[in-house]
Design an enzyme around this catalytic site. Structure first.
Site, PDB file in Angstrom:
ATOM      1  N   SER A 194      40.002  36.262  47.407  1.00 23.04           N
ATOM      2  CA  SER A 194      39.204  37.480  47.358  1.00 23.04           C
ATOM      3  C   SER A 194      37.916  37.208  46.597  1.00 23.04           C
ATOM      4  O   SER A 194      37.898  36.419  45.641  1.00 23.04           O
ATOM      5  CB  SER A 194      39.977  38.606  46.665  1.00 23.04           C
ATOM      6  OG  SER A 194      39.137  39.709  46.390  1.00 23.04           O
ATOM      7  N   TYR A 209      44.487  42.969  39.968  1.00 25.48           N
ATOM      8  CA  TYR A 209      44.290  42.452  41.323  1.00 25.48           C
ATOM      9  C   TYR A 209      43.451  41.177  41.290  1.00 25.48           C
ATOM     10  O   TYR A 209      43.797  40.175  41.927  1.00 25.48           O
ATOM     11  CB  TYR A 209      43.603  43.513  42.193  1.00 25.48           C
ATOM     12  CG  TYR A 209      43.206  42.990  43.558  1.00 25.48           C
ATOM     13  CD1 TYR A 209      44.172  42.780  44.539  1.00 25.48           C
ATOM     14  CD2 TYR A 209      41.868  42.712  43.851  1.00 25.48           C
ATOM     15  CE1 TYR A 209      43.812  42.293  45.781  1.00 25.48           C
ATOM     16  CE2 TYR A 209      41.507  42.223  45.096  1.00 25.48           C
ATOM     17  CZ  TYR A 209      42.480  42.020  46.060  1.00 25.48           C
ATOM     18  OH  TYR A 209      42.125  41.531  47.295  1.00 25.48           O
TER      19      TYR A 209
END
Length: 224
Positions: A194, A209
């Site tokens: 990500s 996250y």
């Protein structure tokens, strides 16, 4: 002469920032060129280079679906892993209707890893890949919820679910597939990361996250 005078008059902090900015721009340009070179290379025969089968987690939508269809278009048979049986049936049918490949499906809620139900699903996955020439593993499944919240506002169970999927499941699925690759001495493991852990130094209100995705970006699987 005017330009030289201005350069000489520039404070040291400005020159330091300019130097750091130049280094960052050079590093970014190098990475961009490397990606462009990769995109412009002639497609490889993945089946010949790695193996006849690929395992894809989270293949029913988004990036995972696109990856599954692309791998099938390149001639790879697919083991599709997802928590929704109906969605798995749909993507498996779509793959077979578009490409002359085989598919297997494994219903597996990856958030249940390290539980009794998760152990049973992992057993089914190992059975599904047993004896197959699995050359590619794409760990695509991921969870981003809870969203932008402070820790004291977050649903703890949702945080645990996210960590199980993004960390533990990725590790256990890799551990299930990797021995076959090592035995055949070929294979590729692709872990979906990500930008939250790459493009920016921190990701406020999404720290857990981003931390799970930093784990993904730092996870290296060597096959020698």
């Amino acid at each position: 002469m005017a330009f030289l005078s201005q350069a000489q008059a520039a404070p040291a902090w400005f020159l330091s920032l300019a130097f750091l900015g130049t280094l960052y721009a050079a590093a970014f340009s190098f990475r961009l060129l490397a990606h462009l070179a990769l995109c412009l290379r002639r497609p490889k025969d993945l089946r010949r280079r790695y193996g006849a089968w690929a395992v894809v987690t989270g293949p029913t939508s988004g990036i995972g679906r696109s990856v599954a269809l692309e791998l099938a278009s390149r001639g790879l048979n697919l083991v599709l892993v997802d928590l929704n049986a109906a969605n798995l049936k749909e993507i498996a049918h779509t793959v077979r209707s578009r490409h002359a490949v085989q598919t297997k499906t494994v219903v597996f809620d990856l958030s249940l890893v390290s539980t009794a139900q998760g152990d049973e699903a992992m057993r089914r996955l190992r059975e599904a890949v047993a004896g197959l020439d699995v050359g590619v593993l794409v760990n695509n499944a991921g969870v981003a919820k809870p969203g932008a919240v402070y820790l004291h506002e977050a649903d703890v169970e949702a945080c645990v679910r996210m960590m199980r999927v993004n960390l533990w499941a990725l590790t256990e699925v890799t551990a299930a597939v990797l021995p076959g690759m090592l035995e055949r001495r070929r294979g590729a493991v692709v872990n979906m990361g990500s930008a939250s852990s790459e493009a920016i130094p921190s990701f406020p209100l999404h720290t857990m996250y981003a931390a799970t995705k930093r784990y993904v970006s730092n996870k290296r699987t060597g096959i020698r």
